[in-house]
Write an enzyme that holds these catalytic residues in place. Structure first.
Site, short mmCIF file in Angstrom:
data_model
loop_
_atom_site.label_atom_id
_atom_site.label_comp_id
_atom_site.label_asym_id
_atom_site.label_seq_id
_atom_site.Cartn_x
_atom_site.Cartn_y
_atom_site.Cartn_z
CG HIS A 118 2.17 -3.88 12.55
ND1 HIS A 118 3.10 -3.15 13.25
CD2 HIS A 118 1.66 -3.03 11.62
CE1 HIS A 118 3.13 -1.90 12.78
NE2 HIS A 118 2.26 -1.81 11.79
CG ASP A 138 12.37 -16.25 10.59
OD1 ASP A 138 12.71 -15.71 11.66
OD2 ASP A 138 11.59 -17.22 10.53
CG ASN A 159 -1.97 -1.15 1.10
OD1 ASN A 159 -2.60 -1.36 0.07
ND2 ASN A 159 -2.07 -1.93 2.16
NE ARG A 162 -2.10 1.29 12.40
CZ ARG A 162 -2.43 0.81 11.18
NH1 ARG A 162 -1.50 0.29 10.41
NH2 ARG A 162 -3.67 0.88 10.75
CE1 TYR A 195 0.94 5.48 7.11
CE2 TYR A 195 -1.26 5.28 6.15
CZ TYR A 195 -0.29 4.83 7.01
OH TYR A 195 -0.52 3.73 7.80
NE ARG A 242 -1.73 3.41 3.06
CZ ARG A 242 -0.96 2.63 3.84
NH1 ARG A 242 0.33 2.53 3.59
NH2 ARG A 242 -1.48 1.97 4.83
CB SER A 277 2.34 7.03 10.77
OG SER A 277 2.36 5.61 10.84
C1 DQA Z 1 3.44 2.27 8.08
C2 DQA Z 1 2.70 1.96 9.38
C3 DQA Z 1 1.99 0.62 9.32
O1 DQA Z 1 1.33 0.35 10.54
C4 DQA Z 1 0.96 0.63 8.20
O2 DQA Z 1 0.36 -0.64 8.09
C5 DQA Z 1 1.53 1.09 6.90
C6 DQA Z 1 2.50 2.18 6.87
C7 DQA Z 1 4.06 3.67 8.07
O3 DQA Z 1 4.91 3.93 7.23
O4 DQA Z 1 3.69 4.52 8.90
O5 DQA Z 1 1.12 0.61 5.84
O6 DQA Z 1 4.48 1.33 7.93
#
Ligand code: DQA
Length: 144
Positions: A79, A86, A10, A110, A22, A17, A101
């Site tokens: 998460h 690994d 994503n 998270r 973000y 998004r 974030s």
């Molecule tokens: C993220 C934080 C994650 O919890 C979230 O699922 C993301 C983006 C961030 O860059 O803040 O997709 O990794």
């Protein structure tokens, strides 16, 4: 020095998004900045993005013997993914975790980071700048 920057699911939708979390800058903007920072810092930066966990594992394995450092934002797989943890442990390449974030100030699910357990450092909550901080950290380590 060569650094591989890996972005997970994503993140290719940055700019679209949840801009309140973000930001409005796009993924293309991030790639441009990575290029510019690479030039500025004298580091070869290769970038990779995938929405698929196994592809991310494959890319980490690919990096073995080819790069000096990994900057990784595994996004939601942070998460959940023991496989990414690994893979990072397997290749033993110095790695730094980045989140746009401040994950620790968000939902409790998270707060756990599997990938982070194999990383030397985490930069979270600095937006795009976190990637530059991660590259600088790895470069500084290289110069020691
Ligand atoms: C993220 C934080 C994650 O919890 C979230 O699922 C993301 C983006 C961030 O860059 O803040 O997709 O990794």
């Amino acid at each position: 020095m060569k650094i591989l920057v890996i972005n997970g699911p994503n993140l290719n939708f940055l700019g679209i998004r949840e801009p309140g979390i973000y930001g409005k800058n796009t993924f293309a903007d991030l790639l441009q900045m990575l290029d510019a920072w690479g030039k500025e810092l004298g580091v070869e930066v290769e970038q990779y993005q995938s929405n698929h966990e196994g592809d991310l594992v494959d890319k980490i394995q690919w990096a073995y013997g080819k790069v000096d450092g990994i900057v990784i934002n595994p996004a939601a797989y942070t998460h959940t993914s023991v496989a990414i943890l690994d893979a990072l442990k397997a290749v033993c390449i110095p790695a730094v975790e980045v989140h746009l974030s401040d994950v620790n100030a968000r939902e409790s699910f998270r707060h756990i980071s599997y990938a982070g357990m194999a990383c030397e450092k985490t930069y979270a909550g600095f937006g795009f700048e976190g990637y530059k901080m991660a590259i600088e950290y790895l470069e500084g380590k290289n110069n020691l």
